[in-house]
Design an enzyme around this catalytic site. Sequence first.
Site, PDB file in Angstrom:
ATOM      1  N   HIS A  30     -12.052   1.019 -14.795  1.00  0.00           N
ATOM      2  CA  HIS A  30     -11.935   2.034 -13.743  1.00  0.00           C
ATOM      3  C   HIS A  30     -12.774   3.273 -14.042  1.00  0.00           C
ATOM      4  O   HIS A  30     -13.187   3.513 -15.173  1.00  0.00           O
ATOM      5  CB  HIS A  30     -10.474   2.464 -13.585  1.00  0.00           C
ATOM      6  CG  HIS A  30      -9.649   1.488 -12.803  1.00  0.00           C
ATOM      7  ND1 HIS A  30      -9.094   0.362 -13.368  1.00  0.00           N
ATOM      8  CD2 HIS A  30      -9.289   1.471 -11.497  1.00  0.00           C
ATOM      9  CE1 HIS A  30      -8.421  -0.309 -12.443  1.00  0.00           C
ATOM     10  NE2 HIS A  30      -8.520   0.342 -11.291  1.00  0.00           N
ATOM     11  N   LYS A  81      -9.138   8.362 -13.476  1.00  0.00           N
ATOM     12  CA  LYS A  81      -7.862   7.681 -13.219  1.00  0.00           C
ATOM     13  C   LYS A  81      -6.768   8.239 -14.136  1.00  0.00           C
ATOM     14  O   LYS A  81      -6.959   8.375 -15.343  1.00  0.00           O
ATOM     15  CB  LYS A  81      -8.027   6.172 -13.421  1.00  0.00           C
ATOM     16  CG  LYS A  81      -6.767   5.394 -13.105  1.00  0.00           C
ATOM     17  CD  LYS A  81      -7.055   3.924 -12.933  1.00  0.00           C
ATOM     18  CE  LYS A  81      -5.787   3.117 -12.723  1.00  0.00           C
ATOM     19  NZ  LYS A  81      -4.936   3.607 -11.639  1.00  0.00           N
TER      20      LYS A  81
HETATM   21  N1  NAI Z   1      -2.915   0.622  -4.373  1.00  0.00           N
HETATM   22  C1  NAI Z   1      -4.236   0.751  -4.318  1.00  0.00           C
HETATM   23  O1  NAI Z   1      -4.962  -0.115  -3.783  1.00  0.00           O
HETATM   24  C2  NAI Z   1      -4.885   1.961  -4.899  1.00  0.00           C
HETATM   25  C3  NAI Z   1      -4.095   2.883  -5.520  1.00  0.00           C
HETATM   26  N2  NAI Z   1      -4.657   4.000  -6.054  1.00  0.00           N
HETATM   27  C4  NAI Z   1      -3.693   4.952  -6.605  1.00  0.00           C
HETATM   28  O2  NAI Z   1      -3.492   5.980  -5.627  1.00  0.00           O
HETATM   29  C5  NAI Z   1      -3.211   7.206  -6.281  1.00  0.00           C
HETATM   30  C6  NAI Z   1      -4.221   8.263  -5.811  1.00  0.00           C
HETATM   31  O3  NAI Z   1      -5.497   7.902  -6.269  1.00  0.00           O
HETATM   32  P1  NAI Z   1      -6.789   8.822  -5.996  1.00  0.00           P
HETATM   33  O4  NAI Z   1      -6.925   9.077  -4.542  1.00  0.00           O
HETATM   34  O5  NAI Z   1      -7.888   8.187  -6.742  1.00  0.00           O
HETATM   35  O6  NAI Z   1      -6.358  10.187  -6.726  1.00  0.00           O
HETATM   36  P2  NAI Z   1      -6.801  11.670  -6.393  1.00  0.00           P
HETATM   37  O7  NAI Z   1      -6.444  12.486  -7.592  1.00  0.00           O
HETATM   38  O8  NAI Z   1      -8.197  11.693  -5.911  1.00  0.00           O
HETATM   39  O9  NAI Z   1      -5.865  12.083  -5.162  1.00  0.00           O
HETATM   40  C7  NAI Z   1      -4.506  12.353  -5.263  1.00  0.00           C
HETATM   41  C8  NAI Z   1      -4.166  13.418  -4.232  1.00  0.00           C
HETATM   42  O10 NAI Z   1      -2.762  13.599  -4.201  1.00  0.00           O
HETATM   43  C9  NAI Z   1      -2.489  14.967  -4.133  1.00  0.00           C
HETATM   44  N3  NAI Z   1      -1.127  15.228  -4.588  1.00  0.00           N
HETATM   45  C10 NAI Z   1      -0.649  15.276  -5.854  1.00  0.00           C
HETATM   46  N4  NAI Z   1       0.659  15.552  -5.840  1.00  0.00           N
HETATM   47  C11 NAI Z   1       1.022  15.645  -4.545  1.00  0.00           C
HETATM   48  C12 NAI Z   1       2.254  15.894  -3.884  1.00  0.00           C
HETATM   49  N5  NAI Z   1       3.384  16.131  -4.562  1.00  0.00           N
HETATM   50  N6  NAI Z   1       2.264  15.904  -2.522  1.00  0.00           N
HETATM   51  C13 NAI Z   1       1.146  15.700  -1.818  1.00  0.00           C
HETATM   52  N7  NAI Z   1      -0.052  15.459  -2.398  1.00  0.00           N
HETATM   53  C14 NAI Z   1      -0.108  15.437  -3.741  1.00  0.00           C
HETATM   54  C15 NAI Z   1      -3.561  15.620  -4.991  1.00  0.00           C
HETATM   55  O11 NAI Z   1      -3.698  17.027  -4.705  1.00  0.00           O
HETATM   56  C16 NAI Z   1      -4.774  14.807  -4.588  1.00  0.00           C
HETATM   57  O12 NAI Z   1      -5.417  15.349  -3.451  1.00  0.00           O
HETATM   58  C17 NAI Z   1      -3.266   6.899  -7.785  1.00  0.00           C
HETATM   59  O13 NAI Z   1      -1.969   6.599  -8.257  1.00  0.00           O
HETATM   60  C18 NAI Z   1      -4.145   5.659  -7.845  1.00  0.00           C
HETATM   61  O14 NAI Z   1      -3.924   4.894  -8.992  1.00  0.00           O
HETATM   62  C19 NAI Z   1      -5.986   4.244  -5.993  1.00  0.00           C
HETATM   63  C20 NAI Z   1      -6.836   3.332  -5.425  1.00  0.00           C
HETATM   64  C21 NAI Z   1      -6.347   2.110  -4.832  1.00  0.00           C
HETATM   65  O1  LIG Z   2      -6.630   4.682  -9.577  1.00  0.00           O
HETATM   66  C1  LIG Z   2      -7.376   3.834  -9.032  1.00  0.00           C
HETATM   67  O2  LIG Z   2      -8.545   4.052  -8.761  1.00  0.00           O
HETATM   68  C2  LIG Z   2      -6.781   2.523  -8.688  1.00  0.00           C
HETATM   69  N1  LIG Z   2      -5.510   2.348  -8.871  1.00  0.00           N
HETATM   70  C3  LIG Z   2      -4.778   1.179  -8.591  1.00  0.00           C
HETATM   71  C4  LIG Z   2      -4.231   0.581  -9.860  1.00  0.00           C
HETATM   72  O3  LIG Z   2      -3.844   1.329 -10.767  1.00  0.00           O
HETATM   73  O4  LIG Z   2      -4.161  -0.641  -9.956  1.00  0.00           O
HETATM   74  C5  LIG Z   2      -5.531   0.191  -7.735  1.00  0.00           C
HETATM   75  C6  LIG Z   2      -6.996   0.106  -8.026  1.00  0.00           C
HETATM   76  O5  LIG Z   2      -7.157  -0.541  -9.248  1.00  0.00           O
HETATM   77  C7  LIG Z   2      -7.630   1.499  -8.050  1.00  0.00           C
END
Ligand code: NAI
Ligand SMILES: O=C(O)C1=N[C@H](C(=O)O)C[C@H](O)C1
Length: 250
Positions: free
Chosen positions: A135, A139
């Site tokens: 990643h 992350k």
């Molecule tokens: N399930 C999936 O397919 C995927 C999951 N993820 C996960 O999604 C999450 C977010 O990832 P990213 O967008 O890369 O992170 P990021 O750090 O770019 O965005 C997170 C956002 O959430 C906000 N935030 C934090 N606490 C908050 C709260 N209490 N209330 C409202 N907003 C809040 C932050 O200010 C930030 O804008 C991570 O846990 C990541 O691992 C990421 C990519 C794919």
């Molecule tokens: O944080 C990310 O970027 C991602 N988070 C998810 C995970 O922890 O599996 C999904 C994807 O891998 C991207």
Amino acid sequence: MSTLRVAVIGAKGKMGSEAVKAVRNADDMDLVAAVDRDDDLAALTDAGTQVAIDLTHPDAVMGNLDFLVRNGIHGVVGTTGWTDERLETVRARLAESPDTGVLIAPNFGIGAVLTMRFAEQAARFFESVEVVELHHPNKADAPSGTAVRTAQLIADARREAGCAPQPDATSTTLEGARGADVDGVPVHAVRLRGLVAHQEVLFGDEGEIFTLRHDSMNRGSFMPGVLLGVRRVVSAPGLTYGLDAFMDLD
Ligand SMILES: NC(=O)C1=CN([C@@H]2O[C@H](COP(=O)(O)OP(=O)(O)OC[C@H]3O[C@@H](n4cnc5c(N)ncnc54)[C@H](O)[C@@H]3O)[C@@H](O)[C@H]2O)C=CC1
Ligand SMILES: O=C(O)C1=N[C@H](C(=O)O)C[C@H](O)C1
């Protein structure tokens, strides 16, 4: 056609900003709220939200889900950091709001979900298996939620098939050199500038290596899965863990 009233929590983040665009572009959805850290979640109830997408942080997601379930708002959660205990807490909360549905999806990428499914199917045929997730360096968590889920599915399948523990004669290591142990499956995490989200599952047996690999090249790749989750969660009360449940795979 009636449209779904959808909110995004974590709307300023990398994933949240993509979700805002995807919902805006979906003909069957209206984006009624987009909130981030320090915004009041009351914006969601004020706007009559039916489904909220949570893409925030493992430290924030439980509080957000508590609010959603208390208010009968369906949740589509991509945020990571899930343990059995956390999942149980969500189940217990949902039991008090029986019409509400929550989807927790370790990965919304269609290919990533298929990788998990294929890994589960392959698990019993090979002596050795290891998971490598790769990643971007921003992350928050390691190993990734996807890697943990993949390893759990593999471990369950191997247990069910009566497989022996994996061979590994290594007796001297620097701590961490063999990765994290998830139910007996080694999981390794790489953090590298230039990467988005990638995973390899390596299976090995005498004279044979079988590799499954998935690459998300950008965060738009997750959006068809997010929208599928929004469309399906409204008619799936209770907790659904994994997008595969909505993909009609069986
Ligand atoms: N399930 C999936 O397919 C995927 C999951 N993820 C996960 O999604 C999450 C977010 O990832 P990213 O967008 O890369 O992170 P990021 O750090 O770019 O965005 C997170 C956002 O959430 C906000 N935030 C934090 N606490 C908050 C709260 N209490 N209330 C409202 N907003 C809040 C932050 O200010 C930030 O804008 C991570 O846990 C990541 O691992 C990421 C990519 C794919
Ligand atoms: O944080 C990310 O970027 C991602 N988070 C998810 C995970 O922890 O599996 C999904 C994807 O891998 C991207």
